[in-house]
Design an enzyme around this catalytic site. Structure first.
Site, PDB file in Angstrom:
ATOM      1  NE  ARG A 238      37.719  -1.015  10.028  1.00 33.49           N
ATOM      2  CZ  ARG A 238      37.568  -0.843  11.345  1.00 33.49           C
ATOM      3  NH1 ARG A 238      37.825   0.334  11.885  1.00 33.49           N
ATOM      4  NH2 ARG A 238      37.157  -1.840  12.095  1.00 33.49           N
ATOM      5  CD  GLU A 267      45.110   2.068  10.229  1.00 30.70           C
ATOM      6  OE1 GLU A 267      44.482   3.131  10.179  1.00 30.70           O
ATOM      7  OE2 GLU A 267      44.706   1.060  10.867  1.00 30.70           O
ATOM      8  CG  HIS A 288      43.380   2.776  14.006  1.00 29.12           C
ATOM      9  ND1 HIS A 288      43.237   2.026  12.866  1.00 29.12           N
ATOM     10  CD2 HIS A 288      42.228   2.603  14.706  1.00 29.12           C
ATOM     11  CE1 HIS A 288      42.061   1.416  12.874  1.00 29.12           C
ATOM     12  NE2 HIS A 288      41.431   1.749  13.997  1.00 29.12           N
TER      13      HIS A 288
END
Length: 321
Positions: A238, A267, A288
């Protein structure tokens, strides 16, 4: 028609976040999906929904208060920090998440980052592209250190399914594995160590834990200063676990060996994100995608519908609230 017998309305707020085939739930329902949804639009799109599906669209207490029909939130991910779980408990809304779908893809991505950094692949590629190998007076090119994984020490922060899968790969490479976790590891091949020892002795530190108020910025300037000068830090968990500004300073100053990140605090990132704009051969940033193998996304999609069907059968599973 009673509420129980009426068809449920299912709304998927960000369908484009999942590239996989979704089977139709096996009960009477109305299905509506949107490619993406901004946070302000979520309330309006869920007005008549009884089941909401969201990957990254947040649902906070103020949103939930205006959604009286909502009975379930099916999170199309493992992390649930986008949901106000306390508000869901107060309102009797069941929240289910996805578990253990990425036990292959995330560890593989983690080691892709580790190997690329330990063997300086970005720097070597840049040298070849610059024509340095072609001008060499020998068959190979020197200039960047290459370090083996065998015999080095991997420090795992968090030891759930993903941490354990990473440890298994590490042991296959001949690494020594140490763990700092809320629940101590019981595997004979790994050792549990205090936080200070993990920071100070690990050649590679890999994070595998959720983002909470306790874990936010758990690695900042003081922790980075205590790491070995050639150590790597890997974050496929994370954004927010690491102080990004402090990491950028440490990488630029050369006080740690390198970093491989798949996540950022915000993000998608703003153009001025301090890590987004680093141009260093010892820093790799991917968008990601560690979780997003074809196989993992299909497993996620299947489990997502399993969760919805289990809720409707009166036996909800993977419940977090």
């Amino acid at each position: 028609m009673s509420e129980l017998s009426a068809p449920h309305k299912i709304v998927f707020l960000d369908r484009n976040s999942l590239i996989a085939t979704l089977r139709a739930p096996g009960f009477a329902h109305e299905w509506q999906e949107y490619p993406a949804t901004s946070a302000p639009d979520a309330r309006q799109r869920l007005q008549d929904a009884t089941i909401a599906i969201t990957n990254k669209v947040p649902l906070r207490a103020a949103d939930l208060a205006l959604l009286p029909h909502l009975k379930m939130i099916a999170v199309a991910a493992t992390g649930t920090d986008i949901i106000d779980l306390a508000a869901c408990r107060r309102r009797g809304i069941v929240v289910s998440n996805i578990r253990n779908y990425a036990a292959t893809t995330v560890p593989e991505h983690c080691f892709a980052l580790i190997l690329a950094l330990r063997r300086n692949l970005l720097a070597w590629r840049a040298d070849v592209e610059a024509g340095l190998w072609q001008k060499s007076d020998r068959f190979c090119l020197f200039g960047h250190p290459i370090a083996d994984l065998a015999g080095s020490r991997l420090g795992l922060v968090g030891y759930g399914a993903l941490g354990q899968a990473v440890a298994k790969i590490a042991l296959g490479f001949g690494m020594r594995v140490c763990v700092f976790s809320r629940s101590p590891a019981t595997d004979r091949e790994v050792i549990n160590v205090p936080w200070d020892e993990l920071l100070e002795t690990s050649d590679v530190i890999s994070l595998h834990l959720p983002l909470t108020e306790k874990t936010r910025n758990m690695i900042a300037a003081p922790e980075l200063a205590r790491m070995k000068p050639n150590a790597l830090i890997i974050n496929t968990a994370r954004g927010g676990l690491v102080d990004e500004a402090a990491l950028a300073r440490a990488l630029t100053a050369g006080t740690i060996g390198g970093a491989g990140f798949d996540v950022l605090t915000s993000e998608p990132p703003a153009a001025d994100n301090v890590l987004l704009n680093l141009r260093l051969p010892n820093f790799i940033l991917t968008p990601h995608v560690a979780w997003a193998s074809i196989e993992a996304m299909q497993t996620l999609a299947d489990q997502l519908i399993d969760n919805v069907e289990a809720f409707m059968a009166g036996q909800p599973k993977n419940v977090v609230a």
